[in-house]
Design a protein around this motif. Structure first.
Motif, PDB file in Angstrom:
ATOM      1  N   THR A 173      -9.485   5.863  11.145  1.00 35.78           N
ATOM      2  CA  THR A 173      -8.684   4.682  10.844  1.00 35.78           C
ATOM      3  C   THR A 173      -7.632   5.029   9.803  1.00 35.78           C
ATOM      4  O   THR A 173      -7.917   5.731   8.850  1.00 35.78           O
ATOM      5  N   SER A 174      -6.431   4.523   9.995  1.00 38.74           N
ATOM      6  CA  SER A 174      -5.351   4.726   9.027  1.00 38.74           C
ATOM      7  C   SER A 174      -4.815   3.367   8.586  1.00 38.74           C
ATOM      8  O   SER A 174      -4.286   2.613   9.410  1.00 38.74           O
ATOM      9  N   PRO A 175      -4.955   3.014   7.296  1.00 36.55           N
ATOM     10  CA  PRO A 175      -4.388   1.758   6.814  1.00 36.55           C
ATOM     11  C   PRO A 175      -2.863   1.828   6.833  1.00 36.55           C
ATOM     12  O   PRO A 175      -2.273   2.820   6.409  1.00 36.55           O
ATOM     13  N   ILE A 176      -2.231   0.792   7.343  1.00 42.31           N
ATOM     14  CA  ILE A 176      -0.777   0.717   7.364  1.00 42.31           C
ATOM     15  C   ILE A 176      -0.264  -0.108   6.186  1.00 42.31           C
ATOM     16  O   ILE A 176       0.784   0.166   5.622  1.00 42.31           O
ATOM     17  N   GLY A 177      -1.024  -1.113   5.804  1.00 41.19           N
ATOM     18  CA  GLY A 177      -0.634  -1.951   4.677  1.00 41.19           C
ATOM     19  C   GLY A 177      -1.759  -2.899   4.302  1.00 41.19           C
ATOM     20  O   GLY A 177      -2.701  -3.097   5.067  1.00 41.19           O
ATOM     21  N   ALA A 215     -10.258  -1.966  -0.474  1.00 37.06           N
ATOM     22  CA  ALA A 215     -10.265  -2.412   0.920  1.00 37.06           C
ATOM     23  C   ALA A 215      -9.646  -1.379   1.846  1.00 37.06           C
ATOM     24  O   ALA A 215     -10.145  -1.120   2.948  1.00 37.06           O
ATOM     25  N   ALA A 216      -8.561  -0.751   1.400  1.00 39.21           N
ATOM     26  CA  ALA A 216      -7.911   0.277   2.226  1.00 39.21           C
ATOM     27  C   ALA A 216      -8.848   1.449   2.458  1.00 39.21           C
ATOM     28  O   ALA A 216      -8.987   1.955   3.574  1.00 39.21           O
ATOM     29  N   ASN A 217      -9.511   1.885   1.400  1.00 37.13           N
ATOM     30  CA  ASN A 217     -10.426   3.013   1.530  1.00 37.13           C
ATOM     31  C   ASN A 217     -11.660   2.657   2.346  1.00 37.13           C
ATOM     32  O   ASN A 217     -12.174   3.474   3.119  1.00 37.13           O
ATOM     33  N   TYR A 218     -12.140   1.431   2.201  1.00 38.75           N
ATOM     34  CA  TYR A 218     -13.292   1.011   2.980  1.00 38.75           C
ATOM     35  C   TYR A 218     -12.936   0.961   4.465  1.00 38.75           C
ATOM     36  O   TYR A 218     -13.737   1.313   5.327  1.00 38.75           O
ATOM     37  N   SER A 219     -11.707   0.544   4.764  1.00 37.00           N
ATOM     38  CA  SER A 219     -11.295   0.488   6.161  1.00 37.00           C
ATOM     39  C   SER A 219     -11.154   1.885   6.750  1.00 37.00           C
ATOM     40  O   SER A 219     -11.420   2.089   7.942  1.00 37.00           O
ATOM     41  N   VAL A 220     -10.743   2.852   5.927  1.00 34.62           N
ATOM     42  CA  VAL A 220     -10.603   4.227   6.403  1.00 34.62           C
ATOM     43  C   VAL A 220     -11.924   4.723   6.963  1.00 34.62           C
ATOM     44  O   VAL A 220     -11.975   5.460   7.940  1.00 34.62           O
ATOM     45  N   ALA A 221     -12.996   4.306   6.343  1.00 34.61           N
ATOM     46  CA  ALA A 221     -14.295   4.796   6.776  1.00 34.61           C
ATOM     47  C   ALA A 221     -15.034   3.860   7.691  1.00 34.61           C
ATOM     48  O   ALA A 221     -16.091   4.180   8.171  1.00 34.61           O
ATOM     49  N   THR A 268       0.826  -1.206   0.000  1.00 37.35           N
ATOM     50  CA  THR A 268       0.000   0.000   0.000  1.00 37.35           C
ATOM     51  C   THR A 268       0.859   1.254   0.000  1.00 37.35           C
ATOM     52  O   THR A 268       1.782   1.372   0.789  1.00 37.35           O
ATOM     53  N   ARG A 269       0.549   2.190  -0.864  1.00 34.87           N
ATOM     54  CA  ARG A 269       1.136   3.514  -0.829  1.00 34.87           C
ATOM     55  C   ARG A 269       0.077   4.442  -0.278  1.00 34.87           C
ATOM     56  O   ARG A 269      -1.095   4.126  -0.301  1.00 34.87           O
ATOM     57  N   THR A 270       0.460   5.619   0.213  1.00 36.36           N
ATOM     58  CA  THR A 270      -0.511   6.557   0.763  1.00 36.36           C
ATOM     59  C   THR A 270      -0.428   7.878   0.030  1.00 36.36           C
ATOM     60  O   THR A 270       0.628   8.487  -0.052  1.00 36.36           O
ATOM     61  N   SER A 327      -4.283   1.222  12.028  1.00 32.85           N
ATOM     62  CA  SER A 327      -4.184   1.878  13.324  1.00 32.85           C
ATOM     63  C   SER A 327      -5.388   2.794  13.434  1.00 32.85           C
ATOM     64  O   SER A 327      -5.805   3.392  12.435  1.00 32.85           O
ATOM     65  N   GLY A 328      -5.961   2.897  14.626  1.00 35.53           N
ATOM     66  CA  GLY A 328      -7.170   3.700  14.753  1.00 35.53           C
ATOM     67  C   GLY A 328      -7.195   4.561  15.998  1.00 35.53           C
ATOM     68  O   GLY A 328      -6.478   4.310  16.978  1.00 35.53           O
ATOM     69  N   LEU A 329      -8.012   5.600  15.945  1.00 36.10           N
ATOM     70  CA  LEU A 329      -8.248   6.487  17.084  1.00 36.10           C
ATOM     71  C   LEU A 329      -9.734   6.467  17.417  1.00 36.10           C
ATOM     72  O   LEU A 329     -10.569   6.492  16.521  1.00 36.10           O
ATOM     73  N   LEU A 330     -10.046   6.448  18.691  1.00 40.95           N
ATOM     74  CA  LEU A 330     -11.438   6.476  19.102  1.00 40.95           C
ATOM     75  C   LEU A 330     -11.547   7.099  20.489  1.00 40.95           C
ATOM     76  O   LEU A 330     -10.768   6.775  21.388  1.00 40.95           O
ATOM     77  N   GLY A 331     -12.477   8.007  20.637  1.00 37.58           N
ATOM     78  CA  GLY A 331     -12.707   8.577  21.955  1.00 37.58           C
ATOM     79  C   GLY A 331     -13.310   9.963  21.896  1.00 37.58           C
ATOM     80  O   GLY A 331     -13.607  10.501  20.822  1.00 37.58           O
ATOM     81  N   LEU A 332     -13.485  10.548  23.054  1.00 36.70           N
ATOM     82  CA  LEU A 332     -14.096  11.865  23.190  1.00 36.70           C
ATOM     83  C   LEU A 332     -13.049  12.815  23.769  1.00 36.70           C
ATOM     84  O   LEU A 332     -12.600  12.649  24.904  1.00 36.70           O
ATOM     85  N   ALA A 333     -12.647  13.809  22.960  1.00 39.07           N
ATOM     86  CA  ALA A 333     -11.656  14.782  23.404  1.00 39.07           C
ATOM     87  C   ALA A 333     -12.347  15.935  24.118  1.00 39.07           C
ATOM     88  O   ALA A 333     -13.288  16.519  23.596  1.00 39.07           O
TER      89      ALA A 333
END
Length: 268
Positions: free
Chosen positions: A174-178, A106-112, A19-21, A196-202
């Motif tokens: 979500t950020s695809p790594i590969g 798949a990478a783009n679907y995982s992003v969302a 995967t390239r970004t 790798s993903g982030l989740l929470g309330l800032a």
């Protein structure tokens, strides 16, 4: 599909890819995904998040010979507006009918899959209709309607209707790594996406602060209506690296970062 369970996937010939970004010029079409974490609600978020939001490709306008190339002075920094969410959908370009195209999808679907928009019923249904195989849309809608319950919203720090409490910023990206193709044929592909993903309330006094997690999503895709569509998906934790020595950012720093840095709109 049962939340929290692994799903079987199948295809034809094997293969792998890299995967390239590509960084977007604007729209924050995506958020992050669900992950296994410190609570059962966070584990639910991980599996739930395997559906994508606004699958989009970055459209680059053709530049005429007389059009000057944009210049950037040394040391200058991009303005927040260049990466902040605009609310506009990027141009949809579709994916190629080959292994690389399947990995891109798949990478783009995982992003969302874990995007904040998935917590809104109308937006979630639009996402499902865009990226799920037509024969599977109804099943996904039923499963996710049950998953995104008022109780679930409260567990991740939102109001019962899925809205963010005043004074807080909801983070879900979500950020695809590969990516890796494990099986494929002309019309089917099974792709693994390491994320790798982030989740929470800032926000001050948040009981659900933003945390990071690592997970791998497996998607079975089929070629239908001239594009790759999701048939089944599953998710598992890891591989996860050792945590670094960086200090955790404050709630204000995290909220500012989310507002100023737009998410990816196209991952290859």
């Amino acid at each position: 599909m049962t939340l929290g369970d692994e799903h079987e996937t199948s295809g034809g010939y094997g293969g792998t890819g890299h995967t390239r970004t590509r960084l977007p010029g604007g729209d924050d079409a995506y958020g992050s995904t669900r992950r296994g974490g410190r609570s059962s609600s966070r584990s639910l978020v991980t599996v739930v998040g395997v559906i994508v939001l606004l699958i989009a490709a970055i459209a680059f306008a053709n530049r005429g010979e007389d059009d000057p190339a944009p210049t950037t002075s040394a040391g200058s920094q991009p303005e927040a507006a260049s990466t902040a969410a605009s609310g506009e959908k990027p141009v949809r370009a579709g994916f190629a009918q080959d292994e690389q195209g399947a990995q891109s999808a798949a990478a783009n679907y995982s992003v969302a899959l874990g995007s904040a928009e998935m917590f809104n019923k109308a937006k979630r249904d639009a996402i499902l209709r865009a990226i799920i195989a037509p024969s599977r849309v109804s099943n996904f809608e039923t499963t996710l309607d049950k998953a995104y319950s008022p109780e679930f919203n409260k567990n991740v720090g939102l109001d019962e209707n899925g809205s963010t409490p005043a004074g807080y910023t909801f983070v879900s990206r979500t950020s695809p790594i590969g990516t890796k193709v494990t099986e494929a044929s002309a019309d089917n592909a099974t792709v693994e996406v390491w994320c790798s993903g982030l989740l929470g309330l800032a926000g001050e006094n948040s009981t659900n602060p933003v945390t990071n997690s690592w997970f791998t999503i497996t998607m079975k895709l089929e070629w239908t209506n001239n594009d790759w569509k999701i048939v089944t998906h599953s998710q598992k934790d890891g591989p996860a690296p050792l945590p670094g020595d960086e200090r955790a950012s404050s709630a204000d720093e995290m909220a500012k970062a989310v507002e100023e840095y737009g998410g990816f709109t196209y991952a290859r």
